[in-house]
Design a protein around this motif. Structure first.
Motif, PDB file in Angstrom:
ATOM      1  N   LEU A  50      -7.325  -3.280   1.177  1.00  0.00           N
ATOM      2  CA  LEU A  50      -7.572  -3.250   2.626  1.00  0.00           C
ATOM      3  C   LEU A  50      -8.714  -2.339   3.042  1.00  0.00           C
ATOM      4  O   LEU A  50      -9.456  -2.651   3.962  1.00  0.00           O
ATOM      5  CB  LEU A  50      -6.297  -2.818   3.366  1.00  0.00           C
ATOM      6  CG  LEU A  50      -5.166  -3.855   3.400  1.00  0.00           C
ATOM      7  CD1 LEU A  50      -3.870  -3.202   3.858  1.00  0.00           C
ATOM      8  CD2 LEU A  50      -5.521  -5.027   4.300  1.00  0.00           C
ATOM      9  N   ASN A  51      -8.862  -1.190   2.395  1.00  0.00           N
ATOM     10  CA  ASN A  51      -9.904  -0.261   2.822  1.00  0.00           C
ATOM     11  C   ASN A  51     -11.282  -0.599   2.253  1.00  0.00           C
ATOM     12  O   ASN A  51     -12.239   0.125   2.500  1.00  0.00           O
ATOM     13  CB  ASN A  51      -9.529   1.177   2.451  1.00  0.00           C
ATOM     14  CG  ASN A  51      -8.485   1.754   3.400  1.00  0.00           C
ATOM     15  OD1 ASN A  51      -7.938   1.033   4.233  1.00  0.00           O
ATOM     16  ND2 ASN A  51      -8.209   3.029   3.283  1.00  0.00           N
ATOM     17  N   ASN A  71     -15.124  -4.558   5.303  1.00  0.00           N
ATOM     18  CA  ASN A  71     -14.900  -4.164   6.692  1.00  0.00           C
ATOM     19  C   ASN A  71     -16.180  -3.872   7.459  1.00  0.00           C
ATOM     20  O   ASN A  71     -16.136  -3.691   8.661  1.00  0.00           O
ATOM     21  CB  ASN A  71     -14.024  -2.901   6.720  1.00  0.00           C
ATOM     22  CG  ASN A  71     -12.637  -3.169   6.175  1.00  0.00           C
ATOM     23  OD1 ASN A  71     -11.933  -4.047   6.666  1.00  0.00           O
ATOM     24  ND2 ASN A  71     -12.240  -2.442   5.150  1.00  0.00           N
ATOM     25  N   ALA A 119      -4.121  -0.471  -0.189  1.00  0.00           N
ATOM     26  CA  ALA A 119      -5.163   0.135   0.643  1.00  0.00           C
ATOM     27  C   ALA A 119      -6.337   0.619  -0.195  1.00  0.00           C
ATOM     28  O   ALA A 119      -7.482   0.568   0.247  1.00  0.00           O
ATOM     29  CB  ALA A 119      -4.586   1.288   1.464  1.00  0.00           C
ATOM     30  N   HIS A 120      -6.057   1.097  -1.413  1.00  0.00           N
ATOM     31  CA  HIS A 120      -7.087   1.738  -2.232  1.00  0.00           C
ATOM     32  C   HIS A 120      -7.339   0.958  -3.522  1.00  0.00           C
ATOM     33  O   HIS A 120      -6.422   0.317  -4.049  1.00  0.00           O
ATOM     34  CB  HIS A 120      -6.655   3.158  -2.619  1.00  0.00           C
ATOM     35  CG  HIS A 120      -6.666   4.125  -1.475  1.00  0.00           C
ATOM     36  ND1 HIS A 120      -7.244   5.362  -1.561  1.00  0.00           N
ATOM     37  CD2 HIS A 120      -6.185   4.038  -0.226  1.00  0.00           C
ATOM     38  CE1 HIS A 120      -7.115   5.993  -0.406  1.00  0.00           C
ATOM     39  NE2 HIS A 120      -6.463   5.213   0.416  1.00  0.00           N
ATOM     40  N   LYS A 166       0.841  -1.200   0.000  1.00  0.00           N
ATOM     41  CA  LYS A 166       0.000   0.000   0.000  1.00  0.00           C
ATOM     42  C   LYS A 166       0.878   1.252   0.000  1.00  0.00           C
ATOM     43  O   LYS A 166       2.070   1.192   0.292  1.00  0.00           O
ATOM     44  CB  LYS A 166      -0.917  -0.028   1.225  1.00  0.00           C
ATOM     45  CG  LYS A 166      -0.180  -0.031   2.564  1.00  0.00           C
ATOM     46  CD  LYS A 166      -1.140  -0.329   3.718  1.00  0.00           C
ATOM     47  CE  LYS A 166      -0.400  -0.321   5.062  1.00  0.00           C
ATOM     48  NZ  LYS A 166      -1.234  -0.846   6.147  1.00  0.00           N
ATOM     49  N   ARG A 188     -10.655  -0.271  14.578  1.00  0.00           N
ATOM     50  CA  ARG A 188     -10.347   0.605  13.450  1.00  0.00           C
ATOM     51  C   ARG A 188     -11.206   0.230  12.251  1.00  0.00           C
ATOM     52  O   ARG A 188     -11.995   1.016  11.765  1.00  0.00           O
ATOM     53  CB  ARG A 188      -8.852   0.505  13.106  1.00  0.00           C
ATOM     54  CG  ARG A 188      -8.425   1.432  11.988  1.00  0.00           C
ATOM     55  CD  ARG A 188      -6.933   1.347  11.668  1.00  0.00           C
ATOM     56  NE  ARG A 188      -6.565   0.118  10.989  1.00  0.00           N
ATOM     57  CZ  ARG A 188      -5.366  -0.091  10.444  1.00  0.00           C
ATOM     58  NH1 ARG A 188      -4.425   0.841  10.531  1.00  0.00           N
ATOM     59  NH2 ARG A 188      -5.095  -1.226   9.839  1.00  0.00           N
ATOM     60  N   LEU A 189     -11.036  -0.995  11.782  1.00  0.00           N
ATOM     61  CA  LEU A 189     -11.800  -1.493  10.644  1.00  0.00           C
ATOM     62  C   LEU A 189     -12.240  -2.917  10.954  1.00  0.00           C
ATOM     63  O   LEU A 189     -11.573  -3.648  11.663  1.00  0.00           O
ATOM     64  CB  LEU A 189     -10.920  -1.515   9.379  1.00  0.00           C
ATOM     65  CG  LEU A 189     -10.607  -0.188   8.679  1.00  0.00           C
ATOM     66  CD1 LEU A 189      -9.562  -0.406   7.588  1.00  0.00           C
ATOM     67  CD2 LEU A 189     -11.873   0.419   8.088  1.00  0.00           C
ATOM     68  N   GLN A 206     -20.358  -2.460   3.403  1.00  0.00           N
ATOM     69  CA  GLN A 206     -19.482  -2.878   2.292  1.00  0.00           C
ATOM     70  C   GLN A 206     -19.866  -4.271   1.806  1.00  0.00           C
ATOM     71  O   GLN A 206     -19.843  -4.557   0.610  1.00  0.00           O
ATOM     72  CB  GLN A 206     -18.004  -2.869   2.719  1.00  0.00           C
ATOM     73  CG  GLN A 206     -17.413  -1.469   2.860  1.00  0.00           C
ATOM     74  CD  GLN A 206     -15.917  -1.474   3.191  1.00  0.00           C
ATOM     75  OE1 GLN A 206     -15.341  -2.509   3.537  1.00  0.00           O
ATOM     76  NE2 GLN A 206     -15.292  -0.307   3.090  1.00  0.00           N
ATOM     77  N   GLN A 218     -12.995  -8.728   7.025  1.00  0.00           N
ATOM     78  CA  GLN A 218     -12.187  -8.349   8.187  1.00  0.00           C
ATOM     79  C   GLN A 218     -13.084  -8.305   9.416  1.00  0.00           C
ATOM     80  O   GLN A 218     -14.177  -7.734   9.376  1.00  0.00           O
ATOM     81  CB  GLN A 218     -11.513  -6.995   7.983  1.00  0.00           C
ATOM     82  CG  GLN A 218     -10.805  -6.514   9.251  1.00  0.00           C
ATOM     83  CD  GLN A 218      -9.539  -5.699   9.002  1.00  0.00           C
ATOM     84  OE1 GLN A 218      -8.486  -6.015   9.551  1.00  0.00           O
ATOM     85  NE2 GLN A 218      -9.629  -4.687   8.194  1.00  0.00           N
TER      86      GLN A 218
END
Ligand SMILES: *Cc1c(COP(=O)(O)O)cnc(C)c1O
Length: 371
Positions: free
Chosen positions: A92-93, A113, A71-72, A45, A144-145, A117, A137
């Motif tokens: 990841l996000n 997450n 991440a994106h 990331k 956090r997530l 989503q 996740q």
């Protein structure tokens, strides 16, 4: 093999960032050898922690790495374009609302997450009339997530809530992995075990770089190291088991001898003693060297303290420890390398190696070695 890349001609660049892809590969093999079970992915990331995601990923594929995390979605699309479909690319996000079709078209695997989503990804699967791959996740305690325990229970109660989802991975992230004595680690491990047992069986993943060093119980089916690949110490307070990856050399653009009492730099926070030799280098805080980061450079192992404040594009060095005439315009001094690690630079600034790496400047000429 050595080749170059970057926005700057080496002759015009103020500083040269060398990235040792061979060391990144060796770090990958070191981390993989620490695993008692499972496979080793690579987190690339933020453009490979600032070092170049595509270059890093291509190098690691040579060592058999076939799973990457960004991440994106945009990072994933770029990586997919350059290294192709033979690898798994996790985002990841997750997917921003509206980007589902694009994400699916690129073959990316979102990390879902939240229930929101998950529902949006299921809707995309219905629209495209095919199951879509995803990771789930779960929040094992970092807050956090990830899905909360109650959201996991909702899935358990209604297995149809995963219809259309091809579940590739169940994962969570550790908040305190770099503090092996923290009770949070064992607690998160227990929570992760308990929560994932409620979900359909799928490969599991918990450990980041530092998590790998917490012991086999944390390894599961897939480890997700990032920072350690790039040479950051995953075991703070203990010797760094990783190889140094980055070196940064800045060019001298002017030298002079100062009279006693001359003020140096903004605010005149430094005043020269008599006959002080100084050199001005072409690198400053705009290049990602925080004003309060390590305040010395090196030449042939000789420390050269900064004189006065770091400017946006330059720093003045006290070079009086060197024989006169040693440094002239165009010569370089070491800012990161054998004598000063990324972790040391960061510690002085009250931050972590991660932040220094990801902030390293876009104005540097970059050299990739050992691909
Ligand atoms: C960034 C990140 C990693 C990699 O962490 P490192 O500490 O750099 O090894 C792994 N997993 C998740 C979820 C992350 O956000």
């Amino acid at each position: 093999m050595q080749d170059s890349f970057g926005p700057q001609d080496v002759n015009q660049a103020g500083a040269i960032l060398s990235i040792d892809l061979g060391a990144i590969r060796e770090n990958y093999r070191i981390l993989r050898s620490r695993l008692t079970r499972g496979r080793c992915a690579a987190v690339v990331k933020a453009n490979g922690y600032g070092l170049g995601a595509t270059r890093v990923a291509k190098a690691l594929v040579e060592d058999g790495c076939d799973t990457f995390f960004v991440a994106h979605v945009a990072e994933g699309i770029e990586l997919e374009r350059s290294i192709g479909r033979d690898v798994a690319i996790y985002v990841l996000n997750g997917v921003p609302p509206g980007a589902e079709t694009q994400c699916a078209a690129a073959g990316l695997i979102p990390v879902l997450n939240s229930t929101e989503q998950l529902q949006a990804w299921r809707a995309a699967a219905r629209r495209l009339a095919k199951p879509l791959p995803a990771a789930l996740q779960i929040d094992s305690g970092m807050s956090r997530l990830g899905l909360a325990p109650s959201e996991v229970d909702a899935i358990t109660a209604d297995p149809a809530s995963l219809d259309g989802i091809d579940l590739k991975l169940v994962m969570s992230h550790l908040a305190c992995a770099d503090e092996p004595d923290s009770p949070a680690n064992a607690l998160q491990l227990r929570n992760f075990e308990a929560l994932r047992a409620k979900l359909p069986s799928a490969p599991a993943s918990l450990a980041n770089s530092s998590g790998i060093f917490l012991g086999g119980g944390f390894h599961f089916d897939l480890a997700r190291p990032g920072a350690a690949l790039y040479g950051v110490n995953p075991t703070p307070g203990k010797p760094n088991p990783m190889r140094q990856v980055v070196s940064l050399a800045a060019k001298v653009i002017q030298t002079r001898t100062l009279e006693a009492g001359a003020g140096v730099g903004y605010g005149h926070s430094y005043r020269a003693a008599g006959g002080l030799s100084v050199a001005t280098i072409s690198l400053g805080y705009a290049d990602g060297w925080p004003r309060h980061a390590a305040s010395r450079a090196f030449h042939d192992g000789v420390p050269l303290p900064f004189a006065g404040r770091v400017s946006m594009d330059s720093i003045v060095l006290d070079i009086s420890a060197l024989p006169p005439g040693t440094l002239g315009t165009g010569d370089t001094v070491e800012l990161i390398g054998a004598h000063q690690t990324v972790d040391e630079v960061a510690a002085q600034a009250g931050t972590i190696g991660y932040e220094i790496l990801t902030g390293l400047g876009s104005r540097f000429h970059r050299i990739y070695e050992g691909g």
